[in-house]
Scaffold this motif. Structure first.
Motif, PDB file in Angstrom:
ATOM      1  N   GLU A 213      -1.591 -11.554   0.891  1.00  0.00           N
ATOM      2  CA  GLU A 213      -0.903 -10.260   0.876  1.00  0.00           C
ATOM      3  C   GLU A 213      -1.824  -9.145   1.359  1.00  0.00           C
ATOM      4  O   GLU A 213      -1.389  -8.211   2.025  1.00  0.00           O
ATOM      5  CB  GLU A 213      -0.413  -9.968  -0.551  1.00  0.00           C
ATOM      6  N   ARG A 216      -1.810  -9.185   5.041  1.00  0.00           N
ATOM      7  CA  ARG A 216      -0.523  -8.743   5.588  1.00  0.00           C
ATOM      8  C   ARG A 216      -0.343  -7.231   5.423  1.00  0.00           C
ATOM      9  O   ARG A 216       0.127  -6.549   6.329  1.00  0.00           O
ATOM     10  CB  ARG A 216       0.623  -9.460   4.868  1.00  0.00           C
ATOM     11  N   ASN A 217      -0.689  -6.733   4.225  1.00  0.00           N
ATOM     12  CA  ASN A 217      -0.436  -5.327   3.902  1.00  0.00           C
ATOM     13  C   ASN A 217      -1.678  -4.719   3.251  1.00  0.00           C
ATOM     14  O   ASN A 217      -1.718  -4.506   2.037  1.00  0.00           O
ATOM     15  CB  ASN A 217       0.780  -5.239   2.961  1.00  0.00           C
ATOM     16  N   ASP A 219      -2.940  -1.730   3.393  1.00  0.00           N
ATOM     17  CA  ASP A 219      -2.830  -0.342   2.915  1.00  0.00           C
ATOM     18  C   ASP A 219      -2.483  -0.271   1.438  1.00  0.00           C
ATOM     19  O   ASP A 219      -2.854   0.685   0.746  1.00  0.00           O
ATOM     20  CB  ASP A 219      -1.774   0.412   3.729  1.00  0.00           C
ATOM     21  N   LYS A 220      -1.772  -1.268   0.939  1.00  0.00           N
ATOM     22  CA  LYS A 220      -1.377  -1.286  -0.473  1.00  0.00           C
ATOM     23  C   LYS A 220      -2.596  -1.259  -1.390  1.00  0.00           C
ATOM     24  O   LYS A 220      -2.553  -0.695  -2.485  1.00  0.00           O
ATOM     25  CB  LYS A 220      -0.532  -2.544  -0.720  1.00  0.00           C
ATOM     26  N   SER A 223      -5.464   1.982  -0.222  1.00  0.00           N
ATOM     27  CA  SER A 223      -5.069   3.341  -0.617  1.00  0.00           C
ATOM     28  C   SER A 223      -5.603   3.706  -1.991  1.00  0.00           C
ATOM     29  O   SER A 223      -5.771   4.884  -2.308  1.00  0.00           O
ATOM     30  CB  SER A 223      -3.541   3.466  -0.596  1.00  0.00           C
TER      31      SER A 223
END
Length: 668
Positions: A213, A216-217, A219-220, A223
């Motif tokens: 994950e 894939r993402n 920025d989650k 941040s």
């Protein structure tokens, strides 16, 4: 436009074999044209040669000494005669003027020369007689080049073998020996494994899913100030699903996935391992974000030696140093995650295990009863079963089995059903498969004398009797005197899955294990070699109680166990000679106490032991129901059920009391 280019006709690729073919054609053509094989040359006999010579038609005779042939060249006047019309017109040849009109095969050279010289004298001829040796250009060329071709060919073959096989991947050629041999996973062509195919392992799956994950993402997580982990190490016993988890990551991740084994870095050439590590991480950085999976990392990740006099580990240590630098060095790219798997985490280098390299160590343990049920559900999908199987029952019958073992059980059950000409797999086939894997193949044709069979029956009946009488011994499932594998008889138990073990539980298990030899002593007043595996098991248990777990009063709360595994290679024991004597005495004392206990127990129940052995001799296989008919139901099973109910009630009461206290505090 792009589509048109893709679908257009492809140009043929240039192949070096075309060059070799062209050279061969030129050589063959040169041989034919140069030697005059296409010329209109005819064979003549010795008598015809003599006739032509008397008529004055021959200008020159060329004697080829090494082939016993004579080439005949005619005069210009003779070529106009009607006799020689067939050989008068000569086609084009690269060696014009040197093409003979006739070829004569002669016998003895001296006689041939004498005959020609006599005819020349008689007719006063000026015919030229010369000698030569003929050579084949192509043959000589091949004989000259063949040794060099063979030497170069053998050298290339050896280099390819040493560099990892001919034509196989980036390391196939000698000039690519330092290239990485990692396989890049292609989700379109390779078999895709998802997290749904991985049963159990919830904690491990959660950790690995989070890594996928993150890629894939990202920025989650970034941040909130989080950083991507550098690596995750999957640790656990063989067959628990470490490589399967990595395959699931390859199937689920939408990023490049490089897979290779730790042994792929090992090579006989110096510096190749470090070069392959550099090339692997270079490829991964070029395709970042990416995942690298190194299976069996202990092949290169073993702890580096401090006193390395021989230099035998230098190459492996250089490879490890390069891996450490790439994972967390001066110029590390953080978009590459390294997954690794091993079942020998104790031998890995500490620098490899520190935070910043392998940030997470995910322990993949043997599955418990709930996880075994889930694993059965996965592996039973492709199997055609006769009835709805009780998966809880199958999970209970396979304590201590890994995921690979359960997969083997399902496959073995299908093979057994096919062997019996069944259309579907039944519950009995699964039980037979478990017996086959645990005990080995049945050997009903093994020759056993009646006396030996009786001894085996009493031996196994002794195990069953003692385990039935003791509280903490594992409850029996079945007993058999049919030989399996290397054993002459076997007893199947259903051990309780404990996380901690107390001394009385270990002593009861030891007593039950010694029940076989004790039964031989009680019934025959003799003992045999049939208790070898029992004695080995009991000795290991007793030694563990005394030297590892600190369960002995004389030794006290000490352990001589070294989790790092370094003491295995030492020449000295971590205790004195006096302590060693004490340890030996305590181990012997512990085993003899349990043996005497088993003898006393069987002596008191000798009639029931005899009845059980006779039934075993009659049926060869007996189950828990047969023991209940002889001994009655085990009282300990009821006590355990009552204890479980009481614990459940206490838990409920504690929960309700906690809720009441919380409500009262809230009101205040």
């Amino acid at each position: 436009m792009a589509k048109e280019n893709n679908t257009g006709p492809k140009k043929p690729k240039f192949n070096t074999w075309w060059i070799y073919g062209l050279i061969a054609i030129l050589l063959i053509g040169f041989q034919f044209f140069g030697s005059g094989n296409f010329a209109n040359t005819k064979k003549a006999s010795t008598s015809e040669l003599q006739e032509y010579l008397r008529n004055g038609d021959i200008r020159k005779i060329l004697v080829i000494t090494n082939t016993r042939q004579a080439k005949i060249f005619l005069t210009e006047e003779a070529l106009n005669k009607e006799v020689h019309t067939d050989v008068a017109d000569q086609p084009f040849s690269l060696t014009a003027g040197a093409t003979p009109q006739y070829i004569v095969n002669y016998g003895d050279q001296q006689n041939f020369e004498n005959e020609i010289n006599e005819i020349k004298k008689e007719n006063n001829l000026d015919t030229e007689l010369t000698y030569d040796q003929e050579s084949n250009v192509l043959t000589e060329l091949l004989l000259t080049l063949l040794p060099f071709v063979l030497i170069i060919g053998i050298w290339i073959y050896l280099m390819r073998r040493m560099s990892g096989g001919a034509g196989g991947g980036a390391g196939g050629q000698i000039f690519n020996i330092g290239k990485s041999k990692a396989k890049l996973f292609d989700e379109k062509t390779d078999t895709r494994t998802s997290f749904k195919d991985v049963a159990g392992l919830e904690g491990a799956k959660e950790e690995v899913e989070e890594i996928v994950e993150f890629l894939r993402n990202p920025d989650k997580y970034t941040s909130l100030g989080g950083k991507i982990p550098k690596g995750a190490l999957l640790v656990g016993p063989p067959g628990t699903g470490k490589t399967l988890l990595a395959k699931a990551v390859a199937g689920e991740a939408k990023v490049p996935f490089f897979s290779l084994s730790g042994s792929d870095f090992v090579e006989m050439f110096v510096g190749v391992g470090a070069s392959r590590v550099r090339d692997l991480f270079k490829q991964a950085k070029d395709k970042s974000p990416a995942i690298i999976f190194i299976d069996e990392i202990d092949a290169i990740g073993r702890a580096r030696g401090k006193n390395n006099f021989t230099g035998s580990n230098d190459e492996r240590e250089n490879t490890l140093n390069q891996l450490l630098t790439e994972m967390d060095g001066f110029g590390t790219n953080t978009n590459v995650i390294v997954l690794a798997a091993t079942n020998r985490a104790d031998v890995l280098d500490k620098a490899l295990m520190r935070a910043g390299r392998f940030d997470r160590q995910i322990y993949v343990d043997l599955p418990d009863i709930r996880e075994r049920k889930e694993i059965f559900e996965v592996h039973l999908r492709p199997i055609k079963t006769a009835e709805t199987l009780d998966l809880d029952f199958l999970a209970k019958q396979t304590p201590g089995f890994s995921g690979a073992d359960i997969a083997n059980v399902c496959n073995e059950a299908a093979l057994i059903a096919a062997r019996k000409e069944k259309k579907a797999v039944s519950k009995q086939d699964f039980l037979d498969a478990v017996d086959r894997i645990v005990g080995g193949l049945e050997k009903k044709n093994k020759i056993i004398t009646p006396g030996e069979k009786e001894t085996i029956a009493y031996h196994e009946a002794g195990h069953a009797t003692v385990s039935w009488m003791l509280e903490h011994a594992a409850p029996l499932v079945k007993v058999t005197i049919v030989p399996r594998g290397q054993s002459l008889g076997a007893a199947w138990y259903l051990p309780e899955e404990r996380l901690i073990v107390r001394p009385e539980q270990m002593k009861d298990e030891m007593c039950a294990t010694l029940g076989g030899r004790a039964a031989e002593k009680v019934i025959f007043n003799k003992i045999s070699t049939g208790a070898l595996s029992d004695l080995e098991k009991v000795t290991k248990q007793a030694r563990a109680m005394v030297t590892i777990y600190g369960l002995n009063d004389e030794i006290g709360n000490l352990t001589y166990y070294d989790s790092s595994g370094q003491n295995e290679y030492g020449f000295s024991k971590p205790y004195s000679e006096q302590t060693a004597l004490t340890i030996d005495k305590e181990i012997s004392k512990l085993i003899e106490e349990q043996y005497e206990r088993a003898v006393d127990l069987l002596a008191k129940n000798k009639d029931k032991l005899t009845e059980l052995a006779e039934r075993l001799l009659e049926k060869e296989v007996i189950f828990k129901d047969d023991l209940e008919k002889i001994f009655g139901k085990r009282p300990f099973d009821k006590d355990k059920a009552l204890e479980a109910e009481e614990i459940a009630k206490k838990n409920k009461e504690n929960i309700s009391e906690t809720e009441t206290e919380t409500e009262t505090e809230t009101e205040k």
